[in-house]
Design a protein around this motif. Structure first.
Motif, mmCIF file in Angstrom:
data_model
loop_
_atom_site.group_PDB
_atom_site.id
_atom_site.type_symbol
_atom_site.label_atom_id
_atom_site.label_comp_id
_atom_site.label_asym_id
_atom_site.label_seq_id
_atom_site.Cartn_x
_atom_site.Cartn_y
_atom_site.Cartn_z
ATOM 1 N N CYS A 121 11.646 -22.709 -1.257
ATOM 2 C CA CYS A 121 11.941 -22.036 -0.005
ATOM 3 C C CYS A 121 13.437 -21.499 -0.098
ATOM 4 O O CYS A 121 14.176 -21.451 -0.673
ATOM 5 N N VAL A 122 13.745 -19.923 0.237
ATOM 6 C CA VAL A 122 14.465 -18.523 0.020
ATOM 7 C C VAL A 122 14.303 -18.284 1.184
ATOM 8 O O VAL A 122 14.019 -17.551 1.396
ATOM 9 N N ALA A 123 15.746 -18.440 1.734
ATOM 10 C CA ALA A 123 15.935 -17.569 2.873
ATOM 11 C C ALA A 123 17.012 -16.376 2.862
ATOM 12 O O ALA A 123 18.073 -16.424 1.886
ATOM 13 N N ILE A 124 17.213 -15.339 2.999
ATOM 14 C CA ILE A 124 17.524 -14.218 3.200
ATOM 15 C C ILE A 124 18.083 -14.225 4.331
ATOM 16 O O ILE A 124 17.263 -14.355 5.291
ATOM 17 N N ILE A 125 19.731 -14.073 4.131
ATOM 18 C CA ILE A 125 20.448 -13.216 5.938
ATOM 19 C C ILE A 125 20.944 -12.358 5.764
ATOM 20 O O ILE A 125 20.954 -11.797 4.758
ATOM 21 N N GLY A 126 21.207 -11.585 7.017
ATOM 22 C CA GLY A 126 21.978 -10.628 6.853
ATOM 23 C C GLY A 126 22.163 -9.506 8.133
ATOM 24 O O GLY A 126 21.642 -10.148 9.228
ATOM 25 N N GLU A 127 23.108 -8.944 8.362
ATOM 26 C CA GLU A 127 23.443 -8.178 9.187
ATOM 27 C C GLU A 127 22.194 -7.097 9.952
ATOM 28 O O GLU A 127 21.144 -6.494 8.998
ATOM 29 N N GLU A 184 4.360 -29.550 0.669
ATOM 30 C CA GLU A 184 2.481 -29.905 0.364
ATOM 31 C C GLU A 184 1.963 -29.302 -0.528
ATOM 32 O O GLU A 184 1.416 -29.920 -1.596
ATOM 33 N N SER A 185 2.082 -27.712 -0.198
ATOM 34 C CA SER A 185 1.023 -26.899 -1.018
ATOM 35 C C SER A 185 1.552 -26.074 -2.326
ATOM 36 O O SER A 185 0.783 -26.048 -2.806
ATOM 37 N N ARG A 186 2.813 -26.334 -2.039
ATOM 38 C CA ARG A 186 3.368 -26.337 -3.415
ATOM 39 C C ARG A 186 3.954 -24.161 -2.913
ATOM 40 O O ARG A 186 3.852 -23.694 -4.112
ATOM 41 N N ALA A 187 3.190 -23.891 -2.307
ATOM 42 C CA ALA A 187 3.208 -22.305 -1.530
ATOM 43 C C ALA A 187 5.248 -21.881 -1.807
ATOM 44 O O ALA A 187 5.931 -23.296 -1.472
ATOM 45 N N ALA A 188 5.105 -21.071 -2.453
ATOM 46 C CA ALA A 188 6.391 -20.616 -2.362
ATOM 47 C C ALA A 188 6.533 -19.917 -0.826
ATOM 48 O O ALA A 188 5.713 -19.063 0.006
ATOM 49 N N VAL A 189 8.229 -19.740 -0.483
ATOM 50 C CA VAL A 189 8.161 -19.356 0.909
ATOM 51 C C VAL A 189 9.654 -18.527 0.730
ATOM 52 O O VAL A 189 10.584 -18.612 0.459
ATOM 53 N N LEU A 190 9.813 -16.955 1.076
ATOM 54 C CA LEU A 190 10.576 -16.058 1.680
ATOM 55 C C LEU A 190 10.730 -15.971 3.349
ATOM 56 O O LEU A 190 10.052 -15.462 3.911
ATOM 57 N N LEU A 191 11.934 -16.278 4.061
ATOM 58 C CA LEU A 191 11.849 -17.467 4.869
ATOM 59 C C LEU A 191 13.558 -15.413 5.562
ATOM 60 O O LEU A 191 13.877 -15.491 4.439
ATOM 61 N N VAL A 241 20.175 -20.413 -0.081
ATOM 62 C CA VAL A 241 20.458 -18.968 0.617
ATOM 63 C C VAL A 241 21.157 -17.416 -0.111
ATOM 64 O O VAL A 241 21.742 -18.207 -0.837
ATOM 65 N N LEU A 242 20.437 -16.807 0.391
ATOM 66 C CA LEU A 242 21.180 -15.289 -0.320
ATOM 67 C C LEU A 242 21.564 -14.473 1.065
ATOM 68 O O LEU A 242 20.372 -14.400 1.614
ATOM 69 N N LEU A 243 22.565 -13.651 0.712
ATOM 70 C CA LEU A 243 23.246 -12.812 1.503
ATOM 71 C C LEU A 243 22.599 -11.290 1.145
ATOM 72 O O LEU A 243 22.890 -10.784 0.113
ATOM 73 N N LEU A 244 22.185 -10.842 1.499
ATOM 74 C CA LEU A 244 21.908 -9.571 1.477
ATOM 75 C C LEU A 244 22.733 -8.235 2.092
ATOM 76 O O LEU A 244 23.063 -8.338 3.317
ATOM 77 N N THR A 245 23.051 -7.394 0.911
ATOM 78 C CA THR A 245 24.116 -6.791 1.658
ATOM 79 C C THR A 245 24.033 -5.089 0.411
ATOM 80 O O THR A 245 22.701 -5.211 0.212
#
Length: 234
Positions: free
Chosen positions: A32-38, A189-196, A210-214
């Motif tokens: 699971c990778v979370a993308i944050i940013g303004e 549980e299902s081994r799915a990747a998540v882009l949040l 956690v990745l910051l989008l700039t």
């Protein structure tokens, strides 16, 4: 699983507006990778590109070994239908279908035998705690229940990638906490990747990365994230 390499996206204008500039990302199975940013930084644009709903103006997006930019609309639609699940802030459940019918949609679209659809939809509803709401229409459900239906619908066909755009944005904090835990538990549980994509520090902190989008692309956002007191229970 999903690789973005130096992705560029521009919108028409005079001059054209560059929304994404040299974005690179590798998302692995079960991660699971979370993308944050303004606001306005291009987070939703990034999700649309990852889903093959839009094409980049530069760079490459590869999902499951396929370059999304090379797919025609029909092939891209079939790829999304079979291998991706979507969870949105606004739920996007169909108002004239029951909870069970909403959850069953990906199964019907993927040609699952009719004899199996009801059982799989019922199992998905049970997994999100809504077995007793199968015949209920959306107007009779709370926001938290609608989002649980959206999660069940997103995972019922066992996708390898789930794309979530502010999935807790319309929910109060306690409900958001439960919904996010449910989403991550089911996908892990299902081994799915998540882009949040999220504006919530608490939601982002639950991700593996956690990745910051700039303007200059994506950069690691080193923990610990600052969490307001009301968000520290996730």
């Amino acid at each position: 699983m999903l690789t973005l390499s130096n992705v560029i996206k521009r919108y028409p204008g005079n001059p054209p507006r560059t929304v994404l500039n040299g974005v690179s990302l590798e998302l692995r199975e079960g991660e699971c990778v979370a993308i944050i940013g303004e606001s306005g930084s291009g987070k939703s644009t990034l999700l649309n590109l990852a889903a093959g709903l839009d094409k980049p103006d530069g760079g490459q997006i590869v999902f499951d070994g396929q370059d999304l930019a090379t797919l025609n609309d029909d092939r891209a639609t079939r790829l999304r239908r079979a291998h991706m699940g979507f969870v949105f802030q606004a739920f996007h459940v169909l108002p004239n279908l029951t909870a069970a019918q909403n959850v069953a949609l990906p199964l019907r679209l993927n040609g699952v035998p009719a004899a199996d659809i009801a059982a799989r939809a019922a199992a998905a509803l049970a997994s999100v705690g809504l077995a007793d709401r199968a015949d209920t229409l959306p107007r009779e459900l709370s926001g938290g229940e609608l989002q649980r239906i959206a999660i069940a619908r997103a995972v019922v066909h066992q996708p390898s990638l789930v794309l979530a755009d502010e999935p807790t944005g319309n929910l109060d904090h306690d409900t958001a906490t439960r919904i996010l835990r449910l989403l991550l538990d089911m996908t892990r549980e299902s081994r799915a990747a998540v882009l949040l994509v999220t504006h919530s520090a608490a939601a982002a902190a639950s991700a593996d990365r956690v990745l910051l989008l700039t303007r200059d692309g994506l950069a690691p956002h080193a923990p610990p994230l600052y969490l307001p007191p009301e968000e520290r229970t996730l």
